[in-house]
Design an enzyme around this catalytic site. Structure first.
Site, PDB file in Angstrom:
ATOM      1  N   VAL A   1      36.718 -23.909 -14.486  1.00 26.07           N
ATOM      2  CA  VAL A   1      35.700 -25.390 -14.979  1.00 26.07           C
ATOM      3  C   VAL A   1      33.837 -24.888 -14.460  1.00 26.07           C
ATOM      4  O   VAL A   1      32.919 -25.567 -14.819  1.00 26.07           O
ATOM      5  CB  VAL A   1      34.993 -26.281 -13.663  1.00 26.07           C
ATOM      6  CG1 VAL A   1      36.984 -27.200 -13.351  1.00 26.07           C
ATOM      7  CG2 VAL A   1      35.252 -25.889 -12.408  1.00 26.07           C
ATOM      8  N   TYR A   2      33.511 -23.479 -13.985  1.00 28.20           N
ATOM      9  CA  TYR A   2      32.242 -22.659 -14.032  1.00 28.20           C
ATOM     10  C   TYR A   2      31.908 -22.593 -15.556  1.00 28.20           C
ATOM     11  O   TYR A   2      32.169 -21.770 -16.330  1.00 28.20           O
ATOM     12  CB  TYR A   2      32.383 -21.139 -13.589  1.00 28.20           C
ATOM     13  CG  TYR A   2      32.934 -21.821 -12.124  1.00 28.20           C
ATOM     14  CD1 TYR A   2      32.804 -22.387 -10.824  1.00 28.20           C
ATOM     15  CD2 TYR A   2      32.734 -20.010 -11.066  1.00 28.20           C
ATOM     16  CE1 TYR A   2      33.145 -22.901  -9.973  1.00 28.20           C
ATOM     17  CE2 TYR A   2      32.929 -20.470 -10.348  1.00 28.20           C
ATOM     18  CZ  TYR A   2      33.648 -21.806  -8.811  1.00 28.20           C
ATOM     19  OH  TYR A   2      33.862 -21.343  -8.001  1.00 28.20           O
ATOM     20  N   ALA A   3      30.369 -23.999 -15.180  1.00 29.65           N
ATOM     21  CA  ALA A   3      30.061 -23.992 -16.939  1.00 29.65           C
ATOM     22  C   ALA A   3      30.869 -24.049 -17.833  1.00 29.65           C
ATOM     23  O   ALA A   3      30.465 -23.691 -19.126  1.00 29.65           O
ATOM     24  CB  ALA A   3      29.163 -22.704 -17.265  1.00 29.65           C
TER      25      ALA A   3
END
Length: 327
Positions: free
Chosen positions: A61-63
């Site tokens: 989900v990071y960026a």
């Protein structure tokens, strides 16, 4: 830098883990105002490797996956794959519609392949469930994770913030079925948030599971003077949710931290991280960095030995906090 075993596993990890949540920008990504572009991110990853860091933590989900892409390209250019330990996570929403999030068999088996593609790797060393999934039976989740390991797509599995009873249930299911067990718990733990000491940390010690705390500097609050501010401090809604409500009580602890820092003549961040490194079963705090100095300061903390008196002095004003991070 010294390495330690990750819990009861045979995996050697550096005592500082570089967290990659600040690497990469994407439309709708909540951390965009202070996230770094690829060039800035690569410089920090390279410096971490030079300082002896071998442990890197990211998430799908990071960026929206950009963090994984940046990390994968940098490690390919700067390191040998067998010399680094790469962790990524699964749980959060990656697309709209049904089956776009969670820890179902469908989601796990789909997301591991997508993460590996973004990372440009055949496997990750540590695959972490990014919170509990209340809508999927834990038996389904643990069997899918076991299959990921058996397929060679992950070497070990870990978990992140949840209630101790949930973690124990997952461990029980894995042991009962002969499936892969968790070797690590990435929990919310720092000098101004110590609620994990009540149940989760004792459970991890009893089960031989490593703690890799996230938010070890309380989103920067343990690294600067109370009156100072940063772009992240002003714009990060998650950090505000975690710490604003208890700010008055936390200031008493931060003032004690500042006093020890001044007496030692080292940055506050080093003292805060050194405190964590003295705690069992902490293996490696997950430290985010948006400047080269951030990772350099973190690595320097591994050489600091605090006295029992200094530790007690900083801990004494602590007040109980509402639980943050489990949902």
């Amino acid at each position: 830098m010294d390495c330690v075993k990750l819990g009861n596993s045979g995996l050697d990890v550096s005592r500082i883990c570089l967290g990659c949540m600040s690497f990469g920008k994407a439309e709708g990504w909540v951390h965009n105002p202070w996230a770094l572009d690829e060039e800035e991110s690569r410089a920090i990853i390279k410096r971490a490797l030079e300082l002896g860091v071998n442990f890197f933590d990211t998430a799908n989900v990071y960026a929206r996956g950009v963090s994984e892409e940046i990390l994968g390209r940098a490690l390919k250019d700067f390191a040998h794959r067998d010399e680094v330990v790469v962790a990524t996570k699964v749980r959060g929403r990656m697309r709209e519609g049904p089956n776009g999030e969670g820890l179902s068999r469908k989601a796990i088996l789909s997301e591991i392949d997508k993460s590996l593609k973004r990372l440009g790797m055949d496997y990750v060393d540590l695959y972490i469930v990014h919170r509990w999934d209340y809508h999927t039976p834990i038996e389904e989740t643990m069997e899918a994770l076991n299959d990921v390991v058996r397929a060679g797509k992950a070497r070990y599995i870990g978990a992140s913030a949840m209630w101790a009873w949930q973690f124990q249930k997952a461990l029980y299911v894995a042991e009962k079925r002969g499936w892969t067990r968790f070797v690590s718990m990435q929990n919310h733990y720092n000098l101004i948030y110590r609620e994990e000491e009540r149940e989760m940390m004792p459970l991890c010690i009893a089960e031989g599971i490593a703690s890799t705390p996230y938010s070890p500097l309380a989103s920067g609050r343990l690294a600067r003077d109370w009156s100072e501010t940063t772009m992240r401090h002003e714009t990060d809604p998650i950090a505000k949710q975690k710490y604003d409500a208890a700010a008055a009580a936390d200031r008493l602890v931060i003032d004690r931290l500042a006093e020890v820092s001044e007496q030692r003549g080292v940055p506050r961040a080093q003292i805060a991280l050194a405190w964590l490194l003295h705690k069992k079963p902490v293996a490696a705090p997950v430290v985010g960095a948006t400047k080269l100095a951030h990772i350099e300061t973190a690595v320097a903390a591994t050489s600091i030995q605090l006295t029992p008196e200094e530790i007690a002095f900083m801990e004494e004003p602590y007040a109980p906090h509402a639980i943050v991070g489990h949902s």
